[in-house]
Design an enzyme around this catalytic site. Structure first.
Site, PDB file in Angstrom:
ATOM      1  N   SER A 135       0.866  -1.181   0.000  1.00  0.00           N
ATOM      2  CA  SER A 135       0.000   0.000   0.000  1.00  0.00           C
ATOM      3  C   SER A 135       0.894   1.219   0.000  1.00  0.00           C
ATOM      4  O   SER A 135       2.058   1.156   0.429  1.00  0.00           O
ATOM      5  CB  SER A 135      -0.886   0.009   1.249  1.00  0.00           C
ATOM      6  OG  SER A 135      -1.480   1.264   1.462  1.00  0.00           O
ATOM      7  N   TYR A 148      -1.443  -0.843  10.306  1.00  0.00           N
ATOM      8  CA  TYR A 148      -1.505  -1.030   8.853  1.00  0.00           C
ATOM      9  C   TYR A 148      -0.236  -0.519   8.182  1.00  0.00           C
ATOM     10  O   TYR A 148       0.365  -1.201   7.347  1.00  0.00           O
ATOM     11  CB  TYR A 148      -2.726  -0.302   8.299  1.00  0.00           C
ATOM     12  CG  TYR A 148      -3.045  -0.643   6.864  1.00  0.00           C
ATOM     13  CD1 TYR A 148      -3.603  -1.869   6.540  1.00  0.00           C
ATOM     14  CD2 TYR A 148      -2.798   0.269   5.843  1.00  0.00           C
ATOM     15  CE1 TYR A 148      -3.910  -2.194   5.227  1.00  0.00           C
ATOM     16  CE2 TYR A 148      -3.095  -0.042   4.531  1.00  0.00           C
ATOM     17  CZ  TYR A 148      -3.651  -1.274   4.222  1.00  0.00           C
ATOM     18  OH  TYR A 148      -3.937  -1.586   2.915  1.00  0.00           O
TER      19      TYR A 148
END
Length: 276
Positions: A135, A148
């Protein structure tokens, strides 16, 4: 190095029953590649011409079964797409150890298990391509996304290290770093920090690109053997701002942290709008 010559390839996609994984599987199957779609469900709809196998990316037993099927039915593998992952967000004092274990087990060790399972096969073949879906949060690190961001940064680091390690064996590595795009990833949020998760859900649902558009750009970049794949403008802008205009980046992140703090201290009817 030029892109590989066109022709059917053998591809395994994890987390392929929905979202970006399903879009990637459809892209590969649509051009005639031999695709094995894997996911947690016992059964799932897959593109025409593709096959399905249940695979929990945290289970070494499931990975061994997938390797055996690939050897038996395909005679090898050309592209492994480590796509499976869970969304996560929240202020650190609201995230317990179980949250961190779940996020890192799936988002980091899931990719590690895939690489460990298939690198020996790729070495035997003298070729192969690892595609790890991370990501833009692995490159830039917004507030209230510690678990995350840490996990996705680990996937970027894993990919960069493997790129140098495996190049002498003829093995390519790509790491995919999209920003928010329209998908069902928000469904994996667990409600640990409703304020931050509301923001993430709003950003996902309002993103300009959908999973199909991102998947098409990823497949094209993998065909070109590109290492760092930034498939959308927002992700490229964020990554380059951090690299080339660090004071501006730091001011932006500090401002985001202050907005989250204010929203947490004085909740409004639309905290997502205020903090996004």
């Amino acid at each position: 190095m030029p892109p590989p010559s066109p022709g059917p390839r053998r591809v395994l996609v994890t987390g392929g029953a929905s979202g970006l994984g399903a879009a990637l599987a459809a892209q590969y199957a649509g051009r005639g590649d031999d695709v094995l779609v894997t996911d947690l469900a016992a059964h799932a709809d897959v593109p025409a011409g593709a096959r399905y196998q249940r695979l929990d990316v945290t289970s070494e037993t499931d990975w061994t079964a997938a390797l055996e099927r690939v050897r038996d039915e395909c005679g090898g593998l050309d592209v492994l797409v480590n796509n499976a992952g869970v969304a996560a967000g929240g202020r650190i004092d609201l995230l317990d150890t179980a949250h961190w274990r779940r996020v890192l087990d799936v988002n980091v060790l899931g990719a590690v298990h895939g690489c460990r399972t298939f690198v020996p096969l790729f070495k035997e073949q003298g070729a192969g391509h690892l595609v790890n879906v991370a990501s833009v949060a692995g490159l830039v690190h917004p507030p209230a996304m510690t678990s995350y961001s840490a996990g996705k940064a680990a996937v970027v680091a894993l990919s960069e290290s493997l790129r140098a390690e495996l190049a002498p064996h003829g093995i390519d590595v790509s790491v995919v770093c999209p920003s928010f795009f329209r998908t069902n990833l928000a469904a994996s949020l667990r409600g640990e920090d409703p304020l931050v998760e509301q923001v993430a859900t709003r950003l996902i649902t309002r993103a300009p690109l959908g999973a199909d558009e991102v998947a098409a750009r990823v497949v094209s970049a993998v065909d070109a053997r590109r290492f760092l794949v930034l498939p959308d403008r927002a992700g490229r802008l964020a990554a380059w701002t951090k690299r080339l205009a660090r004071p501006l980046y730091d001011r932006h992140m500090s401002a985001a942290g202050r907005r989250i703090h204010r929203a947490g201290q004085h909740p409004t009817r639309d905290t997502a709008e205020e903090t996004a």
